[in-house]
Design a protein around this motif. Structure first.
Motif, short mmCIF file in Angstrom:
data_model
loop_
_atom_site.label_atom_id
_atom_site.label_comp_id
_atom_site.label_asym_id
_atom_site.label_seq_id
_atom_site.Cartn_x
_atom_site.Cartn_y
_atom_site.Cartn_z
N LEU A 145 0.76 -1.20 -0.09
CA LEU A 145 0.03 -0.15 0.09
C LEU A 145 0.96 1.31 -0.19
CD1 LEU A 145 -2.68 -0.95 2.56
CD2 LEU A 145 -3.30 -0.68 -0.04
N VAL A 146 1.92 1.28 0.90
CA VAL A 146 2.80 2.25 0.65
C VAL A 146 3.48 2.53 -0.53
CG1 VAL A 146 5.21 3.30 1.53
CG2 VAL A 146 3.41 2.34 3.08
N ALA A 147 3.71 1.47 -1.29
CA ALA A 147 4.32 1.39 -2.68
C ALA A 147 3.39 2.06 -3.61
CB ALA A 147 4.88 -0.01 -3.26
N LEU A 148 1.83 1.62 -3.47
CA LEU A 148 0.91 2.16 -4.29
C LEU A 148 0.64 3.76 -4.13
CD1 LEU A 148 -1.62 -0.78 -4.10
CD2 LEU A 148 -0.49 -0.17 -5.97
N ALA A 149 0.87 4.03 -2.91
CA ALA A 149 0.68 5.59 -2.51
C ALA A 149 1.62 6.24 -3.20
CB ALA A 149 0.87 5.85 -1.04
N LEU A 150 2.68 5.93 -3.66
CA LEU A 150 3.77 6.63 -4.27
C LEU A 150 4.13 6.19 -5.75
CD1 LEU A 150 6.50 6.22 -1.26
CD2 LEU A 150 5.09 8.47 -2.03
N ASN A 151 3.20 5.41 -6.28
CA ASN A 151 2.99 5.05 -7.64
C ASN A 151 4.65 4.20 -7.81
OD1 ASN A 151 0.80 5.86 -8.64
ND2 ASN A 151 1.65 7.96 -8.40
N ILE A 152 4.80 3.35 -6.92
CA ILE A 152 6.11 2.74 -7.21
C ILE A 152 5.73 1.22 -7.34
CG2 ILE A 152 8.20 1.80 -6.09
CD1 ILE A 152 8.43 4.64 -4.51
N ASP A 153 6.28 0.48 -8.31
CA ASP A 153 5.86 -0.74 -8.63
C ASP A 153 6.80 -1.64 -7.93
OD1 ASP A 153 4.82 -3.04 -9.88
OD2 ASP A 153 5.88 -2.72 -11.72
N LEU A 154 6.58 -2.34 -6.88
CA LEU A 154 7.54 -3.26 -6.32
C LEU A 154 6.96 -4.89 -6.40
CD1 LEU A 154 8.34 -1.26 -2.95
CD2 LEU A 154 9.68 -1.43 -5.16
N SER A 155 7.81 -5.95 -6.61
CA SER A 155 7.36 -7.13 -6.97
C SER A 155 7.10 -7.78 -5.38
CB SER A 155 8.44 -7.94 -7.51
OG SER A 155 9.54 -8.15 -6.59
N LEU A 156 6.44 -8.84 -5.28
CA LEU A 156 5.96 -9.47 -4.08
C LEU A 156 7.48 -10.05 -3.56
CD1 LEU A 156 3.81 -10.68 -2.11
CD2 LEU A 156 3.79 -12.45 -3.32
N SER A 157 8.43 -10.44 -4.15
CA SER A 157 9.45 -11.01 -3.48
C SER A 157 10.34 -9.78 -2.86
CB SER A 157 10.18 -11.79 -4.60
OG SER A 157 10.47 -10.92 -5.75
N LEU A 158 10.30 -8.83 -3.48
CA LEU A 158 10.89 -7.57 -3.04
C LEU A 158 10.44 -6.86 -1.69
CD1 LEU A 158 13.20 -5.58 -3.27
CD2 LEU A 158 12.15 -4.15 -4.81
N ILE A 159 9.25 -6.88 -1.44
CA ILE A 159 8.35 -6.48 -0.52
C ILE A 159 8.40 -7.60 0.75
CG2 ILE A 159 6.27 -6.22 0.49
CD1 ILE A 159 5.14 -5.16 -2.21
N VAL A 160 8.49 -8.78 0.54
CA VAL A 160 9.03 -9.50 1.60
C VAL A 160 10.42 -9.65 1.94
CG1 VAL A 160 9.23 -12.22 2.00
CG2 VAL A 160 7.08 -11.45 0.77
N THR A 161 11.06 -9.02 1.06
CA THR A 161 12.68 -9.08 1.52
C THR A 161 12.79 -7.61 2.27
OG1 THR A 161 13.42 -10.01 -0.45
CG2 THR A 161 14.95 -8.73 0.55
N ILE A 162 11.98 -6.65 2.16
CA ILE A 162 11.94 -5.55 2.77
C ILE A 162 11.36 -5.65 4.09
CG2 ILE A 162 10.92 -3.23 2.84
CD1 ILE A 162 11.05 -2.99 -0.01
N SER A 163 10.51 -6.62 4.31
CA SER A 163 9.83 -6.82 5.57
C SER A 163 10.82 -7.56 6.47
CB SER A 163 8.56 -7.86 5.42
OG SER A 163 7.93 -8.09 6.48
N ILE A 164 11.57 -8.56 5.67
CA ILE A 164 12.54 -9.26 6.82
C ILE A 164 13.68 -8.72 7.05
CG2 ILE A 164 13.93 -11.42 6.83
CD1 ILE A 164 11.14 -12.37 7.27
N LEU A 165 14.03 -7.68 6.14
CA LEU A 165 15.19 -6.93 6.44
C LEU A 165 15.01 -6.16 7.34
CD1 LEU A 165 18.39 -6.55 5.56
CD2 LEU A 165 17.25 -4.82 3.97
#
Length: 322
Positions: A226-246
Protein backbone atom coordinates in the motif's frame (compact mmCIF):
# COMPACT_ATOMS: atom_id res chain seq x y z
CA UNK A 1 30.51 -0.60 30.02
CA UNK A 2 28.03 -1.94 27.47
CA UNK A 3 25.99 1.27 27.61
CA UNK A 4 29.13 3.35 27.09
CA UNK A 5 30.05 1.32 24.00
CA UNK A 6 26.56 1.79 22.57
CA UNK A 7 26.78 5.56 23.16
CA UNK A 8 30.19 5.72 21.50
CA UNK A 9 28.96 3.74 18.49
CA UNK A 10 25.88 5.95 18.17
CA UNK A 11 28.01 9.12 18.35
CA UNK A 12 30.42 7.76 15.74
CA UNK A 13 27.52 6.94 13.42
CA UNK A 14 26.08 10.41 13.98
CA UNK A 15 29.44 12.03 13.27
CA UNK A 16 29.85 9.96 10.10
CA UNK A 17 26.36 10.98 9.00
CA UNK A 18 27.06 14.68 9.58
CA UNK A 19 30.35 14.42 7.70
CA UNK A 20 28.72 12.72 4.72
CA UNK A 21 25.90 15.25 4.60
CA UNK A 22 28.34 18.16 4.64
CA UNK A 23 30.56 16.53 2.00
CA UNK A 24 27.75 15.70 -0.42
CA UNK A 25 25.38 18.60 0.32
CA UNK A 26 25.42 19.95 -3.27
CA UNK A 27 24.32 16.52 -4.53
CA UNK A 28 21.82 16.04 -1.70
CA UNK A 29 19.79 19.21 -2.32
CA UNK A 30 18.45 18.17 -5.78
CA UNK A 31 17.57 14.71 -4.42
CA UNK A 32 15.70 16.25 -1.49
CA UNK A 33 13.70 18.40 -3.89
CA UNK A 34 12.84 15.32 -5.93
CA UNK A 35 11.83 13.44 -2.78
CA UNK A 36 9.60 16.33 -1.73
CA UNK A 37 8.00 16.38 -5.16
CA UNK A 38 7.30 12.64 -4.95
CA UNK A 39 5.82 12.89 -1.45
CA UNK A 40 3.55 15.79 -2.49
CA UNK A 41 1.93 13.50 -5.05
CA UNK A 42 1.27 10.77 -2.49
CA UNK A 43 -2.17 9.14 -2.76
CA UNK A 44 -3.57 9.67 0.71
CA UNK A 45 -6.20 6.92 0.46
CA UNK A 46 -3.44 4.32 0.29
CA UNK A 47 -1.63 5.97 3.19
CA UNK A 48 -4.75 5.76 5.36
CA UNK A 49 -5.22 2.13 4.34
CA UNK A 50 -1.60 1.38 5.21
CA UNK A 51 -2.06 2.98 8.65
CA UNK A 52 -5.24 0.96 9.18
CA UNK A 53 -3.46 -2.26 8.23
CA UNK A 54 -0.65 -1.45 10.66
CA UNK A 55 -3.11 -0.84 13.51
CA UNK A 56 -4.86 -4.11 12.64
CA UNK A 57 -1.54 -5.95 12.84
CA UNK A 58 -0.94 -4.61 16.36
CA UNK A 59 -4.45 -5.75 17.28
CA UNK A 60 -3.64 -9.25 15.97
CA UNK A 61 -0.46 -9.22 18.07
CA UNK A 62 -2.66 -8.58 21.10
CA UNK A 63 -5.08 -11.35 20.11
CA UNK A 64 -2.10 -13.69 19.75
CA UNK A 65 -0.88 -12.88 23.25
CA UNK A 66 -4.42 -13.33 24.57
CA UNK A 67 -4.48 -16.89 23.17
CA UNK A 68 -1.25 -17.72 24.99
CA UNK A 69 -2.47 -16.16 28.25
CA UNK A 70 -5.55 -18.39 28.11
CA UNK A 71 -3.22 -21.33 28.65
CA UNK A 72 -2.14 -20.04 32.05
CA UNK A 73 -5.71 -19.17 33.09
CA UNK A 74 -5.71 -15.44 32.32
CA UNK A 75 -8.82 -14.38 30.44
CA UNK A 76 -7.95 -10.79 29.53
CA UNK A 77 -9.78 -8.66 26.98
CA UNK A 78 -7.83 -7.79 23.85
CA UNK A 79 -8.58 -4.09 24.33
CA UNK A 80 -6.61 -4.20 27.59
CA UNK A 81 -3.64 -5.85 25.92
CA UNK A 82 -3.39 -3.39 23.01
CA UNK A 83 -1.99 -0.54 25.21
CA UNK A 84 0.68 -2.90 26.54
CA UNK A 85 1.74 -3.84 23.02
CA UNK A 86 1.91 -0.22 21.91
CA UNK A 87 3.91 0.55 25.04
CA UNK A 88 6.34 -2.20 24.05
CA UNK A 89 6.62 -0.74 20.55
CA UNK A 90 7.40 2.71 21.98
CA UNK A 91 10.15 1.29 24.19
CA UNK A 92 11.53 -0.62 21.17
CA UNK A 93 11.56 2.59 19.14
CA UNK A 94 13.52 4.64 21.68
CA UNK A 95 15.87 1.95 23.02
CA UNK A 96 18.84 0.49 21.14
CA UNK A 97 18.26 -3.18 20.43
CA UNK A 98 14.71 -2.85 21.77
CA UNK A 99 13.25 -5.55 19.52
CA UNK A 100 15.20 -8.24 21.34
CA UNK A 101 15.23 -7.10 24.93
CA UNK A 102 13.92 -3.83 26.28
CA UNK A 103 10.42 -3.83 24.80
CA UNK A 104 9.62 -7.38 25.82
CA UNK A 105 11.10 -6.87 29.29
CA UNK A 106 8.83 -3.85 29.58
CA UNK A 107 5.81 -5.91 28.48
CA UNK A 108 6.60 -8.53 31.13
CA UNK A 109 6.93 -5.89 33.85
CA UNK A 110 3.78 -4.00 32.83
CA UNK A 111 1.76 -7.23 32.55
CA UNK A 112 2.77 -7.99 36.13
CA UNK A 113 1.60 -4.58 37.30
CA UNK A 114 -1.68 -4.46 35.34
CA UNK A 115 -2.80 -8.09 35.44
CA UNK A 116 -0.80 -9.66 38.27
CA UNK A 117 0.95 -12.14 35.96
CA UNK A 118 4.14 -13.44 37.52
CA UNK A 119 7.39 -12.57 35.78
CA UNK A 120 8.06 -16.24 35.03
CA UNK A 121 4.66 -16.85 33.44
CA UNK A 122 4.78 -13.59 31.49
CA UNK A 123 8.24 -14.49 30.19
CA UNK A 124 6.99 -17.93 29.13
CA UNK A 125 4.14 -16.41 27.12
CA UNK A 126 6.44 -13.93 25.38
CA UNK A 127 9.01 -16.64 24.65
CA UNK A 128 6.34 -18.98 23.24
CA UNK A 129 5.05 -16.20 20.97
CA UNK A 130 8.54 -15.53 19.60
CA UNK A 131 9.24 -19.22 19.19
CA UNK A 132 6.12 -19.78 17.09
CA UNK A 133 6.68 -16.58 15.12
CA UNK A 134 10.06 -17.96 14.05
CA UNK A 135 8.21 -20.47 11.85
CA UNK A 136 6.73 -17.95 9.34
CA UNK A 137 9.97 -15.94 9.51
CA UNK A 138 11.91 -19.06 8.55
CA UNK A 139 9.68 -19.86 5.57
CA UNK A 140 9.68 -16.24 4.39
CA UNK A 141 13.48 -16.28 4.54
CA UNK A 142 13.53 -19.46 2.45
CA UNK A 143 11.20 -17.79 -0.05
CA UNK A 144 13.53 -14.79 -0.29
CA UNK A 145 16.54 -16.99 -0.96
CA UNK A 146 14.69 -18.80 -3.72
CA UNK A 147 13.08 -15.70 -5.24
CA UNK A 148 16.30 -13.70 -5.38
CA UNK A 149 18.96 -15.98 -6.88
CA UNK A 150 20.01 -13.02 -9.07
CA UNK A 151 21.62 -11.52 -5.97
CA UNK A 152 24.24 -14.18 -6.33
CA UNK A 153 25.37 -12.76 -9.68
CA UNK A 154 27.40 -10.03 -8.05
CA UNK A 155 29.01 -12.19 -5.39
CA UNK A 156 29.49 -15.68 -6.80
CA UNK A 157 30.56 -17.02 -10.22
CA UNK A 158 27.88 -17.11 -12.90
CA UNK A 159 25.93 -20.36 -13.16
CA UNK A 160 23.58 -21.41 -15.95
CA UNK A 161 20.45 -21.96 -13.88
CA UNK A 162 19.15 -19.58 -11.23
CA UNK A 163 17.91 -22.44 -9.06
CA UNK A 164 21.47 -23.73 -8.69
CA UNK A 165 22.50 -20.42 -7.22
CA UNK A 166 19.74 -20.73 -4.68
CA UNK A 167 20.94 -24.22 -3.77
CA UNK A 168 24.39 -22.80 -3.02
CA UNK A 169 22.88 -20.17 -0.73
CA UNK A 170 20.77 -22.79 1.05
CA UNK A 171 23.84 -24.94 1.59
CA UNK A 172 25.89 -22.07 3.05
CA UNK A 173 23.11 -21.04 5.45
CA UNK A 174 22.47 -24.58 6.71
CA UNK A 175 26.20 -25.16 7.09
CA UNK A 176 26.54 -21.97 9.15
CA UNK A 177 23.49 -22.93 11.24
CA UNK A 178 24.96 -26.39 11.87
CA UNK A 179 28.29 -24.93 13.04
CA UNK A 180 26.53 -22.47 15.37
CA UNK A 181 24.36 -25.25 16.83
CA UNK A 182 27.44 -27.39 17.45
CA UNK A 183 29.24 -24.65 19.39
CA UNK A 184 26.13 -23.85 21.48
CA UNK A 185 24.85 -27.41 21.75
CA UNK A 186 24.78 -27.46 25.57
CA UNK A 187 22.68 -24.31 25.79
CA UNK A 188 20.43 -25.53 22.99
CA UNK A 189 19.88 -28.86 24.74
CA UNK A 190 18.85 -26.99 27.90
CA UNK A 191 16.58 -24.75 25.82
CA UNK A 192 14.88 -27.71 24.13
CA UNK A 193 14.27 -29.34 27.50
CA UNK A 194 12.57 -26.21 28.78
CA UNK A 195 10.47 -26.02 25.61
CA UNK A 196 9.43 -29.64 26.02
CA UNK A 197 8.61 -29.03 29.68
CA UNK A 198 6.29 -26.11 28.85
CA UNK A 199 4.82 -27.61 25.68
CA UNK A 200 1.97 -29.28 27.56
CA UNK A 201 0.94 -25.90 28.96
CA UNK A 202 0.86 -23.96 25.70
CA UNK A 203 0.25 -26.61 23.03
CA UNK A 204 -3.49 -25.84 22.76
CA UNK A 205 -2.65 -22.31 21.59
CA UNK A 206 -0.03 -23.39 19.02
CA UNK A 207 -2.31 -23.40 15.96
CA UNK A 208 -4.06 -20.07 16.76
CA UNK A 209 -0.73 -18.41 17.55
CA UNK A 210 0.84 -19.76 14.36
CA UNK A 211 -2.08 -18.57 12.21
CA UNK A 212 -2.08 -15.15 13.86
CA UNK A 213 1.68 -14.85 13.39
CA UNK A 214 1.28 -15.66 9.70
CA UNK A 215 -1.55 -13.14 9.53
CA UNK A 216 0.63 -10.40 11.01
CA UNK A 217 3.38 -11.02 8.44
CA UNK A 218 0.81 -11.04 5.62
CA UNK A 219 -0.51 -7.70 6.86
CA UNK A 220 3.06 -6.37 6.93
CA UNK A 221 3.46 -7.28 3.27
CA UNK A 222 0.09 -5.69 2.43
CA UNK A 223 1.08 -2.50 4.27
CA UNK A 224 4.33 -2.20 2.35
CA UNK A 225 2.45 -2.76 -0.92
CA UNK A 226 0.00 0.00 0.00
CA UNK A 227 2.90 2.36 0.72
CA UNK A 228 4.32 1.55 -2.72
CA UNK A 229 0.93 2.19 -4.35
CA UNK A 230 0.66 5.51 -2.54
CA UNK A 231 3.87 6.62 -4.25
CA UNK A 232 3.19 4.95 -7.63
CA UNK A 233 6.16 2.64 -7.15
CA UNK A 234 5.97 -0.83 -8.64
CA UNK A 235 7.51 -3.40 -6.24
CA UNK A 236 7.34 -7.15 -6.75
CA UNK A 237 6.03 -9.45 -4.04
CA UNK A 238 9.46 -11.00 -3.49
CA UNK A 239 11.06 -7.59 -3.02
CA UNK A 240 8.35 -6.53 -0.55
CA UNK A 241 8.86 -9.72 1.47
CA UNK A 242 12.60 -9.02 1.48
CA UNK A 243 11.98 -5.49 2.77
CA UNK A 244 9.78 -6.88 5.54
CA UNK A 245 12.35 -9.44 6.72
CA UNK A 246 15.27 -7.02 6.36
CA UNK A 247 13.46 -4.44 8.50
CA UNK A 248 12.95 -7.08 11.19
CA UNK A 249 16.64 -8.08 11.13
CA UNK A 250 18.07 -4.55 11.04
CA UNK A 251 15.71 -3.39 13.79
CA UNK A 252 17.10 -6.09 16.09
CA UNK A 253 20.67 -4.80 15.83
CA UNK A 254 21.57 -3.13 19.19
CA UNK A 255 23.11 0.01 17.69
CA UNK A 256 20.55 2.80 17.47
CA UNK A 257 17.09 3.37 19.01
CA UNK A 258 14.50 1.56 16.92
CA UNK A 259 17.12 0.91 14.26
CA UNK A 260 17.08 4.58 13.23
CA UNK A 261 19.52 5.16 10.41
CA UNK A 262 20.37 1.46 10.16
CA UNK A 263 16.97 0.42 8.80
CA UNK A 264 16.64 3.43 6.52
CA UNK A 265 20.12 3.01 5.06
CA UNK A 266 19.66 -0.72 4.56
CA UNK A 267 16.28 -0.42 2.86
CA UNK A 268 17.31 2.45 0.60
CA UNK A 269 20.40 0.51 -0.46
CA UNK A 270 18.30 -2.57 -1.18
CA UNK A 271 15.76 -0.65 -3.27
CA UNK A 272 18.48 1.11 -5.23
CA UNK A 273 20.16 -2.25 -5.85
CA UNK A 274 16.97 -3.37 -7.58
CA UNK A 275 16.68 -0.37 -9.82
CA UNK A 276 14.85 2.36 -7.91
CA UNK A 277 16.24 5.88 -7.99
CA UNK A 278 17.57 7.40 -4.78
CA UNK A 279 14.58 9.75 -4.61
CA UNK A 280 12.00 6.97 -5.09
CA UNK A 281 13.72 4.65 -2.61
CA UNK A 282 14.05 7.42 -0.02
CA UNK A 283 10.41 8.47 -0.45
CA UNK A 284 9.23 4.89 0.07
CA UNK A 285 11.35 4.39 3.18
CA UNK A 286 10.39 7.76 4.69
CA UNK A 287 6.67 7.10 4.27
CA UNK A 288 6.94 3.54 5.56
CA UNK A 289 8.92 4.64 8.62
CA UNK A 290 6.47 7.46 9.26
CA UNK A 291 3.81 4.78 9.71
CA UNK A 292 5.73 1.98 11.43
CA UNK A 293 7.96 4.21 13.57
CA UNK A 294 6.39 7.65 13.83
CA UNK A 295 2.70 6.86 14.30
CA UNK A 296 3.38 3.81 16.47
CA UNK A 297 5.66 5.90 18.73
CA UNK A 298 3.01 8.60 19.12
CA UNK A 299 0.29 6.07 20.02
CA UNK A 300 2.65 4.24 22.37
CA UNK A 301 3.60 7.49 24.09
CA UNK A 302 -0.08 8.39 24.61
CA UNK A 303 -0.87 4.95 26.05
CA UNK A 304 2.14 5.08 28.38
CA UNK A 305 1.11 8.54 29.58
CA UNK A 306 -2.52 7.59 30.15
CA UNK A 307 -1.97 4.22 31.85
CA UNK A 308 1.11 5.15 33.88
CA UNK A 309 3.47 3.04 31.86
CA UNK A 310 6.33 5.52 32.18
CA UNK A 311 6.70 4.61 35.86
CA UNK A 312 7.07 0.97 34.87
CA UNK A 313 9.61 1.89 32.20
CA UNK A 314 11.59 3.97 34.71
CA UNK A 315 11.71 1.00 37.04
CA UNK A 316 12.82 -1.21 34.15
CA UNK A 317 15.70 1.11 33.35
CA UNK A 318 16.74 1.46 36.99
CA UNK A 319 16.78 -2.29 37.56
CA UNK A 320 18.43 -2.87 34.16
CA UNK A 321 16.16 -5.82 33.41
CA UNK A 322 17.24 -5.64 29.81
Amino acid sequence: MGTLIKIIVALLLLAAGVYLVRSYWPEIVPVMKEIWGTLKETKLRYVFLAISVYLLSVYLFSVRWQQVLYCIDYNIKVTRLVPVYFGEIFVNNVTPGGNMAAGESFRILWANKLFGISYINAFKTVFFERLVEAIPVFFLSIYILYAFPALEIRFLPSIDRLTLKSVHLFFLIFLAAGIIMWFFREKLISLFRNIQKNWEIFKQSFIPVLLLSCGVWILDVIRLKLVALALNIDLSLSLIVTISILTFILGALPLTPGGLGIIEGGLISLLMYFGLSLASASSFVLLERFISYGISSIIGFLYLSYYGGFKVWKRLREEKLY
